[in-house]
Design a protein around this motif. Structure first.
Motif, PDB file in Angstrom:
ATOM      1  N   ALA A 131       0.942  -1.262   0.083  1.00  0.00           N
ATOM      2  CA  ALA A 131      -0.040  -0.060   0.167  1.00  0.00           C
ATOM      3  C   ALA A 131       0.960   1.407   0.126  1.00  0.00           C
ATOM      4  O   ALA A 131       1.731   1.261   0.597  1.00  0.00           O
ATOM      5  CB  ALA A 131      -0.888   0.037   1.206  1.00  0.00           C
ATOM      6  N   GLY A 132       0.473   2.116  -0.810  1.00  0.00           N
ATOM      7  CA  GLY A 132       1.052   3.402  -1.049  1.00  0.00           C
ATOM      8  C   GLY A 132       2.657   3.259  -1.534  1.00  0.00           C
ATOM      9  O   GLY A 132       3.072   4.604  -1.520  1.00  0.00           O
ATOM     10  N   ALA A 157      -9.558  -5.778  -0.792  1.00  0.00           N
ATOM     11  CA  ALA A 157     -10.931  -5.548  -1.397  1.00  0.00           C
ATOM     12  C   ALA A 157     -11.306  -4.157  -0.837  1.00  0.00           C
ATOM     13  O   ALA A 157     -11.909  -3.281  -1.661  1.00  0.00           O
ATOM     14  CB  ALA A 157     -12.009  -6.564  -0.804  1.00  0.00           C
ATOM     15  N   ARG A 158     -11.277  -3.630   0.389  1.00  0.00           N
ATOM     16  CA  ARG A 158     -11.631  -2.287   0.797  1.00  0.00           C
ATOM     17  C   ARG A 158     -10.779  -1.227   0.467  1.00  0.00           C
ATOM     18  O   ARG A 158     -11.252  -0.070   0.048  1.00  0.00           O
ATOM     19  CB  ARG A 158     -11.399  -2.339   2.244  1.00  0.00           C
ATOM     20  CG  ARG A 158     -12.739  -2.978   3.037  1.00  0.00           C
ATOM     21  CD  ARG A 158     -12.748  -2.726   4.423  1.00  0.00           C
ATOM     22  NE  ARG A 158     -13.705  -3.629   4.950  1.00  0.00           N
ATOM     23  CZ  ARG A 158     -13.210  -4.683   5.947  1.00  0.00           C
ATOM     24  NH1 ARG A 158     -12.104  -4.935   6.173  1.00  0.00           N
ATOM     25  NH2 ARG A 158     -14.079  -5.364   6.325  1.00  0.00           N
ATOM     26  N   ALA A 159      -9.523  -1.616  -0.189  1.00  0.00           N
ATOM     27  CA  ALA A 159      -8.508  -0.822  -0.715  1.00  0.00           C
ATOM     28  C   ALA A 159      -8.640  -0.780  -2.287  1.00  0.00           C
ATOM     29  O   ALA A 159      -7.899  -0.261  -2.966  1.00  0.00           O
ATOM     30  CB  ALA A 159      -7.243  -1.073  -0.305  1.00  0.00           C
ATOM     31  N   LEU A 164     -18.093  -5.109  -2.108  1.00  0.00           N
ATOM     32  CA  LEU A 164     -17.468  -4.074  -1.851  1.00  0.00           C
ATOM     33  C   LEU A 164     -17.040  -3.474  -3.253  1.00  0.00           C
ATOM     34  O   LEU A 164     -16.334  -2.500  -3.358  1.00  0.00           O
ATOM     35  CB  LEU A 164     -16.210  -4.372  -0.958  1.00  0.00           C
ATOM     36  CG  LEU A 164     -16.175  -5.000   0.376  1.00  0.00           C
ATOM     37  CD1 LEU A 164     -14.938  -5.693   0.836  1.00  0.00           C
ATOM     38  CD2 LEU A 164     -16.672  -3.637   1.206  1.00  0.00           C
ATOM     39  N   PHE A 165     -17.314  -4.239  -4.344  1.00  0.00           N
ATOM     40  CA  PHE A 165     -16.823  -3.787  -5.865  1.00  0.00           C
ATOM     41  C   PHE A 165     -18.062  -3.278  -6.613  1.00  0.00           C
ATOM     42  O   PHE A 165     -18.084  -3.178  -7.712  1.00  0.00           O
ATOM     43  CB  PHE A 165     -16.352  -5.174  -6.551  1.00  0.00           C
ATOM     44  CG  PHE A 165     -14.956  -5.452  -5.898  1.00  0.00           C
ATOM     45  CD1 PHE A 165     -13.932  -5.125  -6.985  1.00  0.00           C
ATOM     46  CD2 PHE A 165     -14.665  -6.174  -4.996  1.00  0.00           C
ATOM     47  CE1 PHE A 165     -12.414  -5.319  -6.462  1.00  0.00           C
ATOM     48  CE2 PHE A 165     -13.491  -6.397  -4.289  1.00  0.00           C
ATOM     49  CZ  PHE A 165     -12.245  -6.025  -5.238  1.00  0.00           C
ATOM     50  N   ASP A 166     -19.273  -3.053  -5.851  1.00  0.00           N
ATOM     51  CA  ASP A 166     -20.455  -2.531  -6.528  1.00  0.00           C
ATOM     52  C   ASP A 166     -20.130  -1.571  -7.238  1.00  0.00           C
ATOM     53  O   ASP A 166     -20.914  -1.278  -8.262  1.00  0.00           O
ATOM     54  CB  ASP A 166     -21.692  -2.546  -5.587  1.00  0.00           C
ATOM     55  CG  ASP A 166     -22.095  -3.917  -5.134  1.00  0.00           C
ATOM     56  OD1 ASP A 166     -21.917  -4.796  -5.810  1.00  0.00           O
ATOM     57  OD2 ASP A 166     -23.127  -3.899  -4.219  1.00  0.00           O
ATOM     58  N   ASP A 167     -19.406  -0.601  -6.890  1.00  0.00           N
ATOM     59  CA  ASP A 167     -19.220   0.736  -7.810  1.00  0.00           C
ATOM     60  C   ASP A 167     -18.265   0.473  -8.638  1.00  0.00           C
ATOM     61  O   ASP A 167     -17.621   1.571  -9.078  1.00  0.00           O
ATOM     62  CB  ASP A 167     -19.207   1.825  -6.720  1.00  0.00           C
ATOM     63  CG  ASP A 167     -17.939   1.743  -5.878  1.00  0.00           C
ATOM     64  OD1 ASP A 167     -17.346   0.625  -5.920  1.00  0.00           O
ATOM     65  OD2 ASP A 167     -17.484   2.665  -5.192  1.00  0.00           O
TER      66      ASP A 167
END
Ligand SMILES: [Zn+2]
Length: 1019
Positions: A646-647, A697-699, A735-738
């Motif tokens: 991350a990052g 998934a959240r990221a 979590l991937f709906d958008d």
């Protein structure tokens, strides 16, 4: 004591006899009881004489050959001297018989056409081995009696007749004197076969008649007769010779070899030879190692045309016929020889630079060729630039073939395609059809370098041709039309092929090929897609630029040659300084998918302001739940692993080798919230813990498209491996709906379909439908049928490429998996309009609506689709109607619809569209499979030979041990009689068994997870 007849090959002294020469003498004697002895000393150090002796059972043959002696029989090549028979002397008092006369007849004596053995009827019982002929080889290759140098083929082809005639003249080199030449031929009636011993300045050519027997190759299953053994009365001398065979043959009825097609009452003839069907069209040394020039002459009835690999040189009209004479080709193997014959139309695209590109179509269809010409032109330039090697074969014609077993074939100068792939209406073609066209054209063009310029020497290295073409096609299309997203599609395909590679029945990319049947089986997803995925992994490991440099060098170094994989690895090793050969072998030489385990740890050092993190890496074999493959701890891969934290923009990479663990490490201002274990899309799976998966998934907004697709794919793989509860689907997918990126949506749709097929219990079906509908709700809004929401074709929006390519996944999933009534109703409205006139509906919408409209269709709808197929203005419209015929949910209606397949209205190669659609959906799969069994004999008649191979895929409809037993009982014995079907059946039955394991292990957990959360009562 007796002396032999003298050899009759009279020769003159060598020119400039005092010059040093390399001398080679061949002494060949066949004794009365067929014992053959050869003596071939050769001196290459400039010596001027050498001796040769042969003894057998009291006979002794002894001569010294001297350069200056006038009886030296002939000069061949530049500096080779060959003596085929010198003398035979009996040196023993026990001599009681003489050497066999034919052997002692002079090697150059001409046989005459009235020789009692000339033109003898060919023994085609297939088992008779010519007298003393070399035996068949266990490795499936021809005995090395002769090496072809060039072919001169004269064919007389009238597509209105059921047979054709030909004469094949093949210049060969004989390494040593021989009485036999063995080559390939299948189903050919040989009228005459003879050799002409090469002429020298000193000698007139002499004609030597042969008798021909036909036999099965050693590895052939079912005893296919594929070898011709030419037996000569006496040995042909070593050196050059010309073999000539006159023959007749029937046009093939399996869409292979030279076959004919009738369209609109007109007959045409086309060829398809790969891998081993050139031998059905002409006698030949049908192995890819032999690359030589072909000169072709084709005589056809006056008024029709012939096209071949090379440019037309001249045309000669006769009273009834026209003869087309073509330029010699560049060196090519037999499987790349091609012809197209008939009243064909031709259209050319304007190009600033050579080569000229033309499309060849059946009568009246060239107007649909403009998109293909444009794609061919653009993609050819792209490939020329990438390879830094100009198009190698002079002219370039692309041919639209109305009936074609494969999708396309890369014949240099005359690339053939199934016509539905090539002929698109430029005003109406869907983006999906344009994209498929670009990919298949790119694939065949890539072969001009990978396969045609440099050819795999044997079928076990087929991946050198097909893996490269599959790898290159997405690169080329990505450069030419980025909107098609081809490279991301390829990355998703590499993830999917791991499901095949993880089967216990999977084959290795490289494995022994000893028969035509083995060669045919090698054309599968493992060779193409795992081959391409392995190349991608190598490319990621050594770097794109280094990889490209190595490939360019490989092409330059090996141009117009046949090679083994060593030639490629030599360049890759040299360019990269790494042991690519050893690394690649772990992927290519055995089946299986590596799974990389990751254990991320971090040390937060608040004082220094930076944290040090590392990931411990290990590997094992990935296996699905219920796999019958053995978990072999000794099987390891060299896995180049990169991770991204991350990052951090840069990757941290390491190599896992020989089973030893490895570590990657980095520093960051604080401990990274997540680590992605495969951002480069290399060939391995990973199984993060549930917590790590949720963090990733959240990221998801910080992850690239390939990272998101790979995350979802690996999540589903771990469910299939029994390492994660299916309940995680219910937590992760929302979590991937958008996320409306097309490749991500495709992956989600694929997971939902798979879960629907394997994991959903009947009582959970309504909840699962609702779950699927929820996942697609916002996506549907983005790409709905029409902007107004009125469901009218008149207000339909013209879609952009992304939404057009995404629509089948979104609306198809809603219609098929969620049974969404609104989607089905709108599909029916659009389909009614399309049935009235296909031009009234945007093709991008029609390709989703028309198949969906069959779901609730009644019998009357079948007739409407049959009429639409019959009158379809374009091939794309026709295929759409055929696919929709496999789309009925009612088993009774489906059965009526499938019966249409057996009529003449559906061509053999079109059966796949109907059955493929019907077998792809849960609702229609089982009834379709039952229908296949009930109509097995009729289908086998309709689909002769290997065309029936795909029928056994129906066995995948099973998902319980009882169903699997039933399938086994029906298909196993039958598959033995169809080339390539046994392997497909094994894969289908194993997939069915895995489905059964997954269902019994995980279905209850999904049912539980889909239950609505209990509401907490208010106080
Ligand atoms: Zn290919």
């Amino acid at each position: 004591m007796w002396a032999t007849v003298a050899n009759a090959t009279v020769a003159q002294p060598l020119q400039n006899a005092s010059a040093p020469v390399d001398l080679k003498v061949g002494l060949n004697v066949v004794f009365e009881d067929d014992v053959e002895r050869t003596c071939t000393p050769s001196y290459t150090d400039g010596r001027r004489s050498c001796a040769c002796q042969v003894s057998e059972r009291g006979f002794h043959v002894d001569r010294t050959a001297t350069v200056d002696q006038p009886w030296l029989p002939m000069l061949t090549g530049s500096r080779l001297l060959t003596i085929s028979l010198l003398a035979a002397v009996c040196v023993s008092p026990a001599c009681s018989s003489t050497p066999r006369r034919p052997a002692l007849a002079s090697s150059g004596a001409a046989s005459t056409p009235d020789d009692s053995r000339s033109g003898r009827a060919i023994n085609a019982d297939g088992n008779q081995v010519a007298d003393g002929a070399p035996s068949t080889r266990d490795d499936g290759r021809l005995p090395r009696t002769a090496t072809p140098l060039r072919y001169d083929l004269s064919l007389s082809i009238d597509p209105t007749q059921s047979t054709f005639r030909g004469t094949a003249r093949i210049d060969v080199t004989l390494a040593e004197p021989t009485r036999h030449v063995v080559l390939h031929g299948r189903g050919l009636a040989i009228k005459e076969a003879f050799a002409t011993v090469a002429a020298s300045p000193a000698l007139a050519a002499s004609k030597r008649l042969a008798t021909v027997t036909q036999r099965a190759t050693a590895g052939a299953r079912g005893g296919a007769i594929e070898e011709l053994v030419l037996a000569f009365e006496s040995p042909l001398p070593a050196g050059s010779a010309t073999i000539e065979l006159a023959y007749a043959a029937p046009f093939d009825d399996e869409l292979s070899g030279l076959y004919r097609v009738k369209e609109n009452a007109t007959w045409y003839a086309f060829t398809h030879f790969e891998p081993t069907d050139a031998r059905r069209a002409f006698p030949c040394f049908d192995e890819p190692e032999f690359k030589v020039p072909f000169t072709m002459h084709v005589t056809v009835p006056k008024g029709i045309r012939a096209f071949a690999n090379s440019a037309e040189q001249r045309r000669v009209d006769d009273a009834q016929t026209t003869s087309f004479h073509f330029e010699p080709t560049k060196p090519i193997p037999t499987y790349l020889v091609a012809l197209a014959i008939g009243d064909l139309d031709v259209k050319e695209v304007h190009r600033a630079a050579p080569p000229a590109i033309r499309i060849v179509t059946t009568k009246g269809r060239s107007e649909f060729g403009s998109l293909a010409l444009e794609a061919t032109s653009g993609l050819l330039d792209t490939l020329t630039e990438w390879t830094d090697f100009p198009y190698p074969f002079g002219k370039l014609d692309i041919v639209a073939v109305p009936e074609f077993a494969a999708g396309a074939m890369e014949n240099p100068g005359l690339i053939t395609f199934r016509d539905d792939l090539l002929l698109l209406d430029p005003r109406r073609a869907s983006f999906s059809a344009r994209r498929s066209q670009a990919l298949v054209i790119a694939h065949e063009l890539a072969h001009q370098w990978f396969g045609n310029l440099v050819t795999a020497a044997w079928w076990n290295d087929l991946w050198l041709n097909e893996g490269f073409a599959a790898w290159m096609e997405s690169r080329a299309v990505d450069r030419w039309k980025p909107a098609f997203g081809a490279r991301l599609d390829a990355a998703a395909a590499h993830l999917r092929v791991m499901n095949v590679d993880g089967l216990g029945s999977a084959r290795a990319v490289r494995q022994p090929v000893v028969s035509s049947s083995d060669a045919g089986e090698a054309f599968d997803a493992i060779t193409y897609t795992k081959g391409a995925a392995t190349l991608t992994t190598i490319e990621q490991w050594i770097g794109e630029k280094t990889f490209q440099d190595a490939i360019r060098s490989y092409l330059r170094t090996n141009a117009f040659r046949s090679v083994h994989a060593d030639a490629l690895f030599r360049e890759l090793d040299k360019a990269s300084g790494k042991n690519v050969r050893e690394m690649a072998a772990t992927y290519l030489d055995s089946p299986g998918v590596p799974e990389v385990s990751t254990n991320a740890l971090c040390n937060n050092k608040r004082v220094t302001g930076s944290s040090r993190w590392h990931v411990e890496l290990g590997q094992q074999m990935w296996l699905p739940l219920g796999s019958n493959a053995k978990l072999d701890p000794s099987k390891t891969w060299t896995v180049p692993v990169c991770v991204r934290a991350a990052g951090q923009a840069s990757l941290q990479c390491a190599e896992l080798a020989q089973g030893a663990p490895a570590i990657v490490a980095g520093t960051a201002p604080s401990c990274p919230a997540w680590v992605h274990p495969n951002p480069t899309g290399s060939y391995y799976r990973f199984t993060p813990s549930d917590d790590e998966l949720m963090h990733l998934a959240r990221a998801r907004k910080q992850l690239s498209v390939p990272e998101r697709v790979s995350l979802l794919s690996n999540m589903w793989a771990s469910v299939r491996a029994g390492k994660r509860s299916p309940a995680m689907l219910v937590r992760v997918l929302p979590l991937f709906d958008d996320d409306n990126e097309r490749h991500v949506v495709a992956e989600i749709a694929s997971i939902l379909r798979d879960a629907s097929d394997t994991l959903v219990e009947p009582q959970a079906r309504p909840a699962f439908r609702a779950f699927v509908a929820e996942r697609m709700k916002s996506r549907k809004k983005a790409i709905d049928w029409d902007a107004s929401g009125s469901g009218s074709p008149s207000t339909a929006r013209t879609p952009d490429e992304q939404s057009a390519l995404m629509r089948p996944d979104v609306l198809g999933t809603l219609g098929d998996v969620a049974d969404d009534p609104e989607v089905l109703k709108q599909a029916e409205i659009f389909a009614r309009e399309w049935l009235a006139d296909p031009a009234r509906v945007d093709s991008n919408l029609a390709l989703v609506a028309v198949p969906l409209a069959s779901r609730r269709g009644e019998s009357a709808h079948i007739a409407a689709l049959a009429a639409a197929a019959r009158t379809a203005p374009t091939r794309e419209d026709r295929i759409l109607a055929l696919r929709a015929m496999g789309g009925f949910d009612s088993p009774a209606v489906l059965e009526q619809s499938l019966a249409y397949l057996l009529s003449d209205a559906v061509r053999p190669h079109e059966v796949r569209h109907v059955l493929g659609a019907a077998l792809s959906r849960r609702a229609s799969r089982a009834p379709t499979e039952r229908w296949i069994r009930a109509h097995w004999d009729e289908l086998r008649t309709k689909l002769p030979g290997s065309l029936s191979g795909s029928l056994v895929a129906g066995a995948q409809a099973a998902c319980s041990s009882e169903e699997i037993r039933e399938m086994n009982a029906f298909y196993t014995e039958r598959a033995q009689h169809i080339e390539g079907a046994a392997r497909r059946l094994a894969e289908a039955l194993e997939s069915a068994s895995l489905c059964a394991s997954l269902r019994s292990h995980g279905a209850a957990a999904l049912t539980e997870a889909l239950k609505p959360a209990p509401t907490i009562p208010r106080r």
